[in-house]
Design a protein around this motif. Structure first.
Motif, PDB file in Angstrom:
ATOM      1  N   LEU A  18       0.736  -1.031  -0.063  1.00 59.57           N
ATOM      2  CA  LEU A  18      -0.022  -0.039   0.125  1.00 59.57           C
ATOM      3  C   LEU A  18       0.778   1.094  -0.055  1.00 59.57           C
ATOM      4  O   LEU A  18       0.724   2.116  -0.681  1.00 59.57           O
ATOM      5  CB  LEU A  18      -0.916  -0.034   1.352  1.00 59.57           C
ATOM      6  N   VAL A  19       1.830   1.262   0.704  1.00 62.26           N
ATOM      7  CA  VAL A  19       2.822   2.310   0.894  1.00 62.26           C
ATOM      8  C   VAL A  19       3.670   2.577  -0.539  1.00 62.26           C
ATOM      9  O   VAL A  19       3.639   3.908  -0.745  1.00 62.26           O
ATOM     10  CB  VAL A  19       3.739   2.159   1.956  1.00 62.26           C
ATOM     11  N   ALA A 303     -10.343   1.473  -5.618  1.00 63.32           N
ATOM     12  CA  ALA A 303      -8.870   1.148  -6.149  1.00 63.32           C
ATOM     13  C   ALA A 303      -7.964   1.659  -4.890  1.00 63.32           C
ATOM     14  O   ALA A 303      -6.755   0.766  -4.862  1.00 63.32           O
ATOM     15  CB  ALA A 303      -8.609   1.933  -7.272  1.00 63.32           C
ATOM     16  N   ASN A 304      -8.137   2.578  -4.333  1.00 69.37           N
ATOM     17  CA  ASN A 304      -7.114   3.005  -3.232  1.00 69.37           C
ATOM     18  C   ASN A 304      -7.615   3.108  -1.884  1.00 69.37           C
ATOM     19  O   ASN A 304      -6.717   3.652  -1.090  1.00 69.37           O
ATOM     20  CB  ASN A 304      -6.673   4.440  -3.896  1.00 69.37           C
ATOM     21  N   GLY A 305      -8.545   2.886  -1.546  1.00 71.69           N
ATOM     22  CA  GLY A 305      -9.267   3.193  -0.117  1.00 71.69           C
ATOM     23  C   GLY A 305      -8.871   1.893   0.359  1.00 71.69           C
ATOM     24  O   GLY A 305      -8.300   0.844   0.223  1.00 71.69           O
ATOM     25  N   ALA A 306      -8.430   2.382   2.148  1.00 74.23           N
ATOM     26  CA  ALA A 306      -8.305   1.208   2.793  1.00 74.23           C
ATOM     27  C   ALA A 306      -8.794   1.483   4.385  1.00 74.23           C
ATOM     28  O   ALA A 306      -8.952   2.696   4.556  1.00 74.23           O
ATOM     29  CB  ALA A 306      -6.759   1.026   2.963  1.00 74.23           C
ATOM     30  N   ILE A 307      -9.109   0.317   4.973  1.00 78.45           N
ATOM     31  CA  ILE A 307      -9.661   0.417   6.330  1.00 78.45           C
ATOM     32  C   ILE A 307      -8.747  -0.521   7.178  1.00 78.45           C
ATOM     33  O   ILE A 307      -8.517  -1.670   6.641  1.00 78.45           O
ATOM     34  CB  ILE A 307     -11.045   0.114   6.649  1.00 78.45           C
ATOM     35  N   ILE A 308      -8.039   0.103   8.134  1.00 79.14           N
ATOM     36  CA  ILE A 308      -7.039  -0.660   9.030  1.00 79.14           C
ATOM     37  C   ILE A 308      -7.136  -0.732  10.339  1.00 79.14           C
ATOM     38  O   ILE A 308      -7.379   0.396  11.068  1.00 79.14           O
ATOM     39  CB  ILE A 308      -5.572  -0.279   8.619  1.00 79.14           C
TER      40      ILE A 308
END
Ligand SMILES: NC(=O)c1ccc[n+]([C@@H]2O[C@H](COP(=O)([O-])OP(=O)(O)OC[C@H]3O[C@@H](n4cnc5c(N)ncnc54)[C@H](O)[C@@H]3O)[C@@H](O)[C@H]2O)c1
Ligand SMILES: N[C@H](CO)Cc1c[nH]c[nH+]1
Ligand SMILES: [Zn+2]
Length: 430
Positions: A18-19, A303-308
């Protein structure tokens, strides 16, 4: 959108991917920008007209290259009073914030009797890029032109694309309020190249500032050196660190506020509450459908979202530093404690009542901020981007005698005898 948990053994690899994702500047963008920049450098206005026809779908020779001041004034006078007041309030607050950034000159004499100092001067001509492809950005007119004006720049040349030849009157009114001095109906990498090299119609500038999409950001990056730039301010990003006490709808709206800018925008949530993570994901899905920008927001989020999910909010902070996001929201009771441990972020929004969007428009700090992990080494646009510093020094016989022999010794050691002589000739004979 990807769901990650720091408890997952595969987390480190997934987070590193991701980074390192290069959302904005793939090889095609860099190659296409190189071609556009070379065409504008070699063919000037003819290339500008051709690219404007291709990307913005109008003929500059029909719609006009420049937008005249009389049109800005007419737009300002025709504004809905609510919008005019909003622009004026934003301009006042942005001016007040940036006036505090004016640097002080220095002029001191040290113990050896050497006068030393630095004097700040404004650059002469600034080019400001105002995006205009998917949305109109009157707020970006204020954010770019006001610091230039506060710095004392004489010529502020604004470029903005006008898709199909149309321009939003609020953009014109903002230019009137903010002190722009000329405005050109061009955008994209071609507009950045025109400002850098100059064309038959457009005089070159010394510094180009402002945000834009991947092509605009890459053009600024490639042209740095031909002109100065503020930093690379590309597709918008937000990271939110939020505990489970927040309203999931508020946080979902915050994430979407940046996803709606561009299909390559990025929105990421860190939370220590797995149930809250699921509630935000559901709220995002519900809200997207209600937006007029749904298509862009959906593409960016998918495409680029994230939940961590993390074990604690503190655990998120080193991960935030690795992302070095443009915007960071700290939505919790004690945001200061988290802020104290964050090093890399363009701008930080503290507490549950400070949505990032307030900074986009009216809070005061600049919304032109480094993207693509560049907050590791770059800062938001400021008055200093429109100024440069000249150092000065003055010695007399006594102070030259005090420090000159050391310079002679160093010059001789470097094998530069003319340097040594230029100092030695002025020293008293021993
Ligand atoms: N980082 C920041 O501080 C900040 C602030 C505000 C906005 N933004 C970003 O600015 C951007 C605005 O983007 P926009 O598209 O609305 O407007 P824009 O003005 O940045 O870009 C429009 C131009 O892009 C060029 N273009 C489009 N497709 C192209 C292609 N295939 N090849 C070559 N050139 C092409 C065209 O010349 C067009 O005129 C968004 O990404 C937004 O997130 C960033
Ligand atoms: N969020 C953008 C910076 O990434 C700025 C902006 C202007 N208008 C709305 N938003
Ligand atoms: Zn925004």
């Amino acid at each position: 959108m990807i769901n990650l948990s720091t408890a997952d053994p595969a987390f480190d690899r997934a987070f590193t991917t991701l980074v390192n994702a290069r959302r904005e500047a793939d090889a095609d963008v860099a190659r296409d920008v190189r071609t556009i920049v070379a065409s504008v450098r070699d063919e000037g206005d003819a290339a500008l007209a051709a690219f404007t026809k291709k990307f913005d779908h109008h003929d500059l020779n029909e719609t006009g290259w420049r937008i005249e001041r009389s049109e800005w004034l007419a737009a300002y006078e025709g504004l809905d009073p609510v919008l005019r007041d909003a622009l004026e309030l934003a301009a006042e607050r942005i001016t007040a914030y940036h006036e505090k950034q004016r640097p002080a000159d220095s002029d001191t004499t040290d113990a050896a009797g050497v006068r030393l100092g630095a004097r700040w001067n404004a650059i002469q001509a600034a080019g400001i890029y105002i995006p205009g492809g998917r949305a109109a950005y009157p707020s970006s007119v204020l954010m770019n032109a006001i610091p230039a004006r506060v710095a004392g720049v004489e010529r502020i040349a604004m470029v903005t694309p006008t898709p199909n030849g149309e321009i939003n009157p609020l953009v014109l009114a903002a230019a009137h309020i903010a002190g722009v001095t000329e405005m050109w109906r061009i955008g994209g990498a071609q507009a950045v190249a025109a400002l850098a090299y100059g064309t038959g119609r457009i005089a070159p500038v010394d510094v180009i500032t402002g945000p834009g999409n991947a092509w605009v950001a890459e053009a600024k990056r490639q042209l740095y050196g031909v002109v100065g730039i503020d930093m690379v301010a590309g597709p918008s990003e937000i990271v939110v660190v939020a505990d489970g006490q927040n309203d999931a709808n508020w946080i979902a709206a915050d994430l979407l506020s940046q996803s709606e800018h561009d299909p390559t925008s990025q929105s990421i949530l860190f939370t220590d509450d797995a149930a809250f993570a699921r509630a935000v994901a559901d709220a995002v899905d519900l809200q997207i459908g209600t937006l007029s920008t749904a298509q862009t927001a959906r593409t960016a989020w998918d495409a680029n979202g994230a939940i961590i999910v993390t074990a604690s909010l503190e655990e998120a902070l080193p991960l935030v530093d690795r992302l070095a996001p443009e915007h960071l929201e700290l939505a919790c009771d004690d945001p200061q404690a988290l802020f104290d441990r964050v090093r890399h972020a363009g701008s930080v929004f503290m507490g549950r009542h400070t949505p990032e969007a307030i900074g986009d428009y009216v809070a005061g700090p600049n919304h032109v901020l480094p993207t693509g992990r560049r907050a590791r080494f770059a800062s938001g646009l400021s008055v200093l981007d429109f100024m440069k510093r000249t150092s000065f020094l003055q010695l007399d016989p006594a102070s030259l005698a005090a420090i000159g022999p050391a310079a002679v010794a160093l010059a001789e050691a470097e094998g530069l005898p003319a340097h040594a002589r230029s100092v030695a000739l002025r020293l008293p004979l021993t």
